[in-house]
Design a protein around this motif. Structure first.
Motif, PDB file in Angstrom:
ATOM      1  N   ARG A  23     -10.590   1.789  90.575  1.00 33.03           N
ATOM      2  CA  ARG A  23     -11.112   1.707  89.219  1.00 33.03           C
ATOM      3  C   ARG A  23     -12.200   0.649  89.121  1.00 33.03           C
ATOM      4  NH1 ARG A  23      -5.882  -0.570  88.659  1.00 33.03           N
ATOM      5  NH2 ARG A  23      -5.849  -2.713  87.898  1.00 33.03           N
TER       6      ARG A  23
ATOM      7  N   ASN B 165      -7.918   7.865  76.221  1.00 32.59           N
ATOM      8  CA  ASN B 165      -6.608   7.730  76.849  1.00 32.59           C
ATOM      9  C   ASN B 165      -5.604   7.192  75.836  1.00 32.59           C
ATOM     10  OD1 ASN B 165      -7.202   7.881  80.099  1.00 32.59           O
ATOM     11  ND2 ASN B 165      -8.926   6.956  78.997  1.00 32.59           N
TER      12      ASN B 165
ATOM     13  N   VAL C 259     -10.923   0.311  81.225  1.00 38.09           N
ATOM     14  CA  VAL C 259      -9.932   0.774  82.206  1.00 38.09           C
ATOM     15  C   VAL C 259      -8.986  -0.356  82.570  1.00 38.09           C
ATOM     16  CG1 VAL C 259      -9.597   1.653  84.546  1.00 38.09           C
ATOM     17  CG2 VAL C 259     -11.453   2.558  83.135  1.00 38.09           C
TER      18      VAL C 259
ATOM     19  N   ALA D 235      -6.692  -1.543  79.671  1.00 41.05           N
ATOM     20  CA  ALA D 235      -5.619  -0.586  79.382  1.00 41.05           C
ATOM     21  C   ALA D 235      -4.514  -0.673  80.431  1.00 41.05           C
ATOM     22  CB  ALA D 235      -6.181   0.834  79.323  1.00 41.05           C
ATOM     23  N   LEU D 236      -4.888  -0.671  81.695  1.00 42.91           N
ATOM     24  CA  LEU D 236      -3.892  -0.699  82.760  1.00 42.91           C
ATOM     25  C   LEU D 236      -3.164  -2.042  82.826  1.00 42.91           C
ATOM     26  CD1 LEU D 236      -5.806   1.252  85.542  1.00 42.91           C
ATOM     27  CD2 LEU D 236      -3.931   2.072  84.097  1.00 42.91           C
TER      28      LEU D 236
ATOM     29  N   SER E 285      -7.751   3.623  75.116  1.00 46.61           N
ATOM     30  CA  SER E 285      -8.890   3.308  75.974  1.00 46.61           C
ATOM     31  C   SER E 285      -9.856   4.488  75.974  1.00 46.61           C
ATOM     32  CB  SER E 285      -8.418   3.025  77.403  1.00 46.61           C
ATOM     33  OG  SER E 285      -9.507   2.980  78.308  1.00 46.61           O
TER      34      SER E 285
ATOM     35  N   PRO F 286      -7.175   5.543  83.272  1.00 44.96           N
ATOM     36  CA  PRO F 286      -5.820   5.147  82.858  1.00 44.96           C
ATOM     37  C   PRO F 286      -4.818   6.297  82.929  1.00 44.96           C
ATOM     38  CG  PRO F 286      -7.431   4.162  81.403  1.00 44.96           C
ATOM     39  CD  PRO F 286      -8.187   5.129  82.276  1.00 44.96           C
ATOM     40  N   SER F 287      -5.225   7.490  82.520  1.00 44.93           N
ATOM     41  CA  SER F 287      -4.305   8.627  82.559  1.00 44.93           C
ATOM     42  C   SER F 287      -3.956   9.041  83.980  1.00 44.93           C
ATOM     43  CB  SER F 287      -4.925   9.821  81.812  1.00 44.93           C
ATOM     44  OG  SER F 287      -5.030   9.532  80.438  1.00 44.93           O
TER      45      SER F 287
ATOM     46  N   ALA G 162      -1.918   5.200  85.457  1.00 41.57           N
ATOM     47  CA  ALA G 162      -0.905   4.396  84.769  1.00 41.57           C
ATOM     48  C   ALA G 162       0.504   4.650  85.287  1.00 41.57           C
ATOM     49  CB  ALA G 162      -0.963   4.650  83.264  1.00 41.57           C
TER      50      ALA G 162
ATOM     51  N   TYR H  53      -0.201   7.504  80.258  1.00 41.75           N
ATOM     52  CA  TYR H  53      -1.298   7.821  79.344  1.00 41.75           C
ATOM     53  C   TYR H  53      -1.542   9.320  79.381  1.00 41.75           C
ATOM     54  CZ  TYR H  53      -3.224   3.224  78.030  1.00 41.75           C
ATOM     55  OH  TYR H  53      -3.433   1.982  77.477  1.00 41.75           O
TER      56      TYR H  53
END
Length: 482
Positions: free
Chosen positions: A11, A185, A296, A299-300, A307, A313-314, A317, A324
């Motif tokens: 990421r 996300n 990114v 969110a993580l 996000s 993230p989806s 995660a 997500y």
């Protein structure tokens, strides 16, 4: 999660890779300067020669050798080896895979002068402007697309081909498309705990948020505070302003750059509205703030709930213990899907000065087939945004099978969004991508911090875009490629 090494995650790499070629690098042909922002660490060198997967085909190319350059990043190198093996099987050519440190375009320019260019290069289309100014690439519309019987309009989708289009010619074959700024996300566990999962996308079965007010309401419900202090912010789009702001301008029917009039239109009612929706209003609502990381990472790390940006993230995660799911960016007009400005992705080009142009052309024609695209699309456990229509809906590329895997869900959303997406909003001739991206991100941060209003931000972005365009014209005049 694939990693470059123990210090640089995928990421983080993806964020670095978004930077294009900044203005002024053409002057560094003899000794390319390092980019302003670059990975702090690189993976160990990996140079491998692909082995045939079966007996080579019998044709005029059989027994020839060539060289492929691409990014020195493990998932990419593995994809290059798969493509080299397929090419050997179908043509009899042996391609040496020679990965290069990023940025690749700054290595290719001096190689042109030295006569050491590779036969094919994997490079992001948004990074090609310095090579265009140097007239360094083979045109491919006739030699590859027409010769292979492939229509770049009908057989590709989204912003992939657009990233390789310049002056009415196509200079590369894309293997990726992109959805910067259009994906949202949503934290599943948080949304269910707040009793809002069924009220908003994707929990309510809808793809798009009905409005920005709707997305903001969900973000407010997901924001967490303790003792009057925010511990998890409701929303962030930080780091992806170039996609979200330009998309909002395009959705309003305005070209942020008018190539016919040679005029930028960010300092306009549409530009101000875009900055209000993406940054100013969420800050005023108290659901977004300037962070020390992009959307990114925050969110993580559990620092924000919603996000907006890419689907990382989806996709990632679950390995961190939470989930997500993806929705699409909000509609700006009731019942009308928004339009998006994408930045394209990776693809392959051929230097004009290669010693084996027949090898270059044959390899690129292979990429215009389902088999060729498939071998690349196995990257990242299954590419979520393919630009090749023959692969749309093909989930065999995924490492984890089934239509409900994270990759399959991202792919399904892309199938809705890609027809609405054009490379930088379908405009060209605006100058340096990195300078455009930088202006949107840096001025966007000033708006997010309350240093500028949306109107003031639009004016400042316009000024920076006009300045970089002047630099582009000067460079084009100097190098004769404009």
């Amino acid at each position: 999660m694939s990693i470059l090494n123990s210090h640089l995650s995928r990421r983080r790499f993806l964020q670095f890779a978004l930077l294009g070629s900044a203005s002024g690098i053409l002057a560094a042909c003899g000794a390319p300067a390092a980019p302003a922002t670059a990975p702090t660490a690189q993976p160990q060198a990996t140079t491998a020669q692909a082995q045939p997967t079966s007996a080579p085909a019998s044709n005029a190319l059989s027994g020839k050798k060539g060289v492929m350059w691409g990014l020195k990043y493990d998932p990419h190198v593995e994809a290059y080896k798969r493509l080299a093996a397929l090419f050997n099987k179908t043509s009899g050519v042996t391609l040496e895979v020679a990965p290069q440190d990023w940025p690749i375009e700054q290595k290719l320019i001096p190689a042109l002068a030295a006569g050491t260019v590779p036969d094919v290069v994997c490079i992001m289309g948004k990074q090609l402007l310095p090579l265009h100014l140097q007239k360094a690439l083979m045109p491919l519309r006739d030699t590859v697309y027409a010769s292979a019987g492939v229509d770049p309009v009908k057989d590709f989708i989204g912003d992939g081909v657009g990233a390789y289009t310049w002056k009415n010619e196509i200079w590369g074959v894309p293997v990726e498309a992109n959805q910067v700024g259009s994906m949202v996300n949503i934290p599943v566990e948080d949304a269910k705990a707040a009793s809002v999962w069924d009220k908003y996308p994707p929990g309510n079965g809808q793809t798009f948020f009905d409005s920005y007010d709707s997305m903001w309401a969900m973000a407010k419900a997901l924001q967490k505070t303790e003792n009057g202090k925010v511990t998890k912010w409701g929303l962030t789009s930080q780091g992806w302003e170039h996609g979200s702001i330009l998309s909002a301008i395009r959705t309003q029917g305005v070209k942020w750059w008018d190539n016919d009039a040679k005029k930028f239109n960010v300092d306009s009612e549409a530009g101000v509205q875009a900055l209000k929706l993406i940054i100013e209003q969420p800050v005023k609502l108290g659901i977004e703030t300037q962070m020390d990381q992009g959307s990114v990472d925050t969110a993580l790390a559990g620092k924000v709930a919603i996000s907006r940006g890419n689907p990382a993230p989806s996709l990632q995660a679950k390995s961190l213990g939470f989930t997500y799911e993806l929705a699409a960016a909000p509609r700006m007009k009731p019942g009308e899907d928004p339009l998006f400005s994408g930045e394209g992705g990776w693809g392959f080009v051929a230097p004009k000065a290669t010693k084996n142009p027949d090898v270059s052309i044959a390899f690129l024609k292979m990429l215009c087939t389902k088999d060729g695209q498939m071998e690349y699309a196995k990257i990242y456990d299954g590419l979520f945004a393919t630009s090749f229509k023959a692969l749309v809906g093909n989930y065999d590329i995924n490492k984890f099978p089934g239509p409900d895997s994270a990759n399959a869900k991202a792919q399904k959303l892309c199938q809705v969004l890609l027809p609405l997406t054009a490379f930088y909003g379908g405009v060209e001739g605006f100058g340096y991508v990195a300078e455009v991206d930088g202006a949107l991100a840096q001025v966007g941060a000033e708006v997010r911090q309350g240093k500028l209003t949306a109107a003031e931000g639009a004016t400042k972005i316009q000024g920076r875009l006009e300045a970089q365009y002047k630099q582009y014209l000067d460079d084009a005049k100097q190098y004769g490629g404009g």
